[in-house]
Scaffold this motif. Structure first.
Motif, PDB file in Angstrom:
ATOM      1  N   THR A  20       0.832  -1.204   0.000  1.00 34.66           N
ATOM      2  CA  THR A  20       0.000   0.000   0.000  1.00 34.66           C
ATOM      3  C   THR A  20       0.869   1.257   0.000  1.00 34.66           C
ATOM      4  O   THR A  20       0.632   2.198  -0.775  1.00 34.66           O
ATOM      5  CB  THR A  20      -0.929   0.009   1.226  1.00 34.66           C
ATOM      6  OG1 THR A  20      -1.796  -1.130   1.165  1.00 34.66           O
ATOM      7  CG2 THR A  20      -1.766   1.280   1.265  1.00 34.66           C
ATOM      8  N   GLY A  70       2.520   1.633  -3.377  1.00 38.02           N
ATOM      9  CA  GLY A  70       1.591   2.154  -4.378  1.00 38.02           C
ATOM     10  C   GLY A  70       1.333   3.638  -4.200  1.00 38.02           C
ATOM     11  O   GLY A  70       1.262   4.401  -5.171  1.00 38.02           O
ATOM     12  N   TRP A 120      -0.525  -2.029  -6.581  1.00 40.18           N
ATOM     13  CA  TRP A 120      -1.946  -2.208  -6.269  1.00 40.18           C
ATOM     14  C   TRP A 120      -2.453  -3.579  -6.697  1.00 40.18           C
ATOM     15  O   TRP A 120      -3.302  -4.165  -6.019  1.00 40.18           O
ATOM     16  CB  TRP A 120      -2.770  -1.110  -6.934  1.00 40.18           C
ATOM     17  CG  TRP A 120      -2.493   0.260  -6.394  1.00 40.18           C
ATOM     18  CD1 TRP A 120      -2.152   1.375  -7.103  1.00 40.18           C
ATOM     19  CD2 TRP A 120      -2.515   0.673  -5.022  1.00 40.18           C
ATOM     20  NE1 TRP A 120      -1.960   2.446  -6.273  1.00 40.18           N
ATOM     21  CE2 TRP A 120      -2.180   2.043  -4.986  1.00 40.18           C
ATOM     22  CE3 TRP A 120      -2.774   0.019  -3.823  1.00 40.18           C
ATOM     23  CZ2 TRP A 120      -2.106   2.775  -3.799  1.00 40.18           C
ATOM     24  CZ3 TRP A 120      -2.694   0.737  -2.636  1.00 40.18           C
ATOM     25  CH2 TRP A 120      -2.376   2.088  -2.628  1.00 40.18           C
ATOM     26  N   PHE A 132      -8.199  -1.476  -3.571  1.00 37.23           N
ATOM     27  CA  PHE A 132      -6.976  -1.764  -4.321  1.00 37.23           C
ATOM     28  C   PHE A 132      -7.251  -1.957  -5.808  1.00 37.23           C
ATOM     29  O   PHE A 132      -6.472  -1.496  -6.653  1.00 37.23           O
ATOM     30  CB  PHE A 132      -6.278  -2.986  -3.740  1.00 37.23           C
ATOM     31  CG  PHE A 132      -5.811  -2.811  -2.318  1.00 37.23           C
ATOM     32  CD1 PHE A 132      -5.504  -1.558  -1.815  1.00 37.23           C
ATOM     33  CD2 PHE A 132      -5.679  -3.905  -1.465  1.00 37.23           C
ATOM     34  CE1 PHE A 132      -5.082  -1.378  -0.503  1.00 37.23           C
ATOM     35  CE2 PHE A 132      -5.258  -3.752  -0.156  1.00 37.23           C
ATOM     36  CZ  PHE A 132      -4.964  -2.481   0.326  1.00 37.23           C
ATOM     37  N   ARG A 136      -7.875   1.392  -7.404  1.00 42.17           N
ATOM     38  CA  ARG A 136      -6.610   2.116  -7.592  1.00 42.17           C
ATOM     39  C   ARG A 136      -5.777   1.483  -8.695  1.00 42.17           C
ATOM     40  O   ARG A 136      -5.064   2.195  -9.428  1.00 42.17           O
ATOM     41  CB  ARG A 136      -5.834   2.136  -6.275  1.00 42.17           C
ATOM     42  CG  ARG A 136      -6.476   3.037  -5.222  1.00 42.17           C
ATOM     43  CD  ARG A 136      -5.688   3.045  -3.933  1.00 42.17           C
ATOM     44  NE  ARG A 136      -6.266   3.957  -2.958  1.00 42.17           N
ATOM     45  CZ  ARG A 136      -5.805   4.125  -1.717  1.00 42.17           C
ATOM     46  NH1 ARG A 136      -4.729   3.445  -1.315  1.00 42.17           N
ATOM     47  NH2 ARG A 136      -6.389   4.957  -0.888  1.00 42.17           N
TER      48      ARG A 136
END
Length: 321
Positions: free
Chosen positions: A37, A40, A56, A72, A75
């Motif tokens: 995370t 990303g 992601w 996720f 994104r």
């Protein structure tokens, strides 16, 4: 370094240090959802969209909860679009909406994807091949110093390039192009020949025209209209490229003398950008209110120019845009 330290560095926007902290992590922490995370988010902040998409995608595969997978994969779709992976973005969104059909943010991403497709991909081939050019870096810095507090901005001959995205805080952003105006949320797009285009808004604080004049049969008329519609015009053209170097250029070679013949005056500011290939482009700035030559561009000179003095520019019909 720990994961918490990497997170703290990211929150402080110390992205390089945060990346090094992540690289120093050991398995399994290095491949954890939390680490992915942060990876990303850093990649997105740095606009490294391919790396962001990879992070992601890995995070979505490892997510334990439906809520995390929803975030996720959404994104991932955004990063895929912004990296030009349009087919992947479309596939991810289709699968996402099968699982999360009421996700409003995902439907918004569908709209962004549609606009990006109309632009020939998020960046389009022309932009993706040129966006790292030194002259674009120069133009961006010059334009941001001038237009950072502008009320209106027009990009002429956009060719679907997202330069207006440099100015998200400018309330009025218009793109005009004879074939491919840039389309995005918050931008009004006009498919028209600029010389024949008669918009409601007579003037814009800043007008951009990048790599256009060299293609034209009537560059002087075009240049005159650029200046007449702007408080400040920012223009770039190839600099002293040999005739017939590029078969679709009609005005090469272009130098200061030829620019002066088109605009009827000398620019307030000019900058010659040289690529590593040796190719050069000249960026020129014309201030309608002054012929004074500038040694450099001082952002403070434009800080209050438009928002407090004449922000409501005159429209052709006397109304506001």
């Amino acid at each position: 370094m720990s994961l918490n330290q990497a997170k703290a560095l990211f929150e402080q926007k110390r992205y390089g240090e945060a990346q090094r902290a992540l690289a120093a992590l050991q398995s399994p922490e290095a491949g954890s959802v939390e680490a992915l995370t942060i990876r990303g988010q850093i990649a997105g902040a740095l606009k490294n969209w391919i790396e962001a998409a990879q992070a992601w995608e890995a995070a979505a595969q490892q997510a334990d909860s439906a809520k995390d997978r929803q975030i996720f994969t959404r994104r991932l779709a955004e990063a895929a679009r912004k990296s030009g992976q349009m087919s992947k973005a479309k596939q991810v969104l289709a699968q996402h909406l099968e699982t999360f059909p009421k996700d409003k943010l995902a439907w918004r991403e569908v709209a962004h994807l549609k606009l990006a497709s109309e632009n020939g991909g998020q960046d389009g081939k022309y932009w993706s091949e040129r966006k790292e050019y030194i002259y674009y870096v120069a133009v961006k810095q010059i334009a941001e110093r001038i237009a950072g507090n502008a009320y209106s901005i027009l990009d002429v001959g956009s060719n679907a390039t997202p330069v207006l995205d440099w100015f998200p805080e400018v309330p009025i952003r218009h793109s005009v192009d004879v074939r491919r105006p840039y389309k995005a949320e918050g931008i009004r797009s006009f498919k028209a020949d600029f010389l024949n285009w008669e918009p409601k808004r007579r003037k814009f604080n800043v007008v951009l025209c990048l790599q256009v004049l060299e293609h034209l049969d009537r560059p002087r008329e075009f240049a005159e209209k650029l200046v007449s519609m702007s408080d400040v015009a920012i223009v770039s053209v190839p600099y002293k490229w040999p005739e017939n170097k590029t078969h679709w250029h009609k005005q090469d070679p272009v130098d200061e003398e030829k620019l002066a013949s088109w605009f009827g005056r000398q620019p307030n500011f000019s900058y010659i950008a040289t690529e590593l290939s040796g190719e050069q482009r000249i960026v020129v700035v014309y201030d309608r209110t002054s012929a004074t030559r500038w040694a450099n561009i001082v952002p403070a000179n434009f800080l209050y120019r438009w928002r407090t003095h004449g922000a409501e520019l005159v429209l052709a019909d006397g109304s506001e845009a």
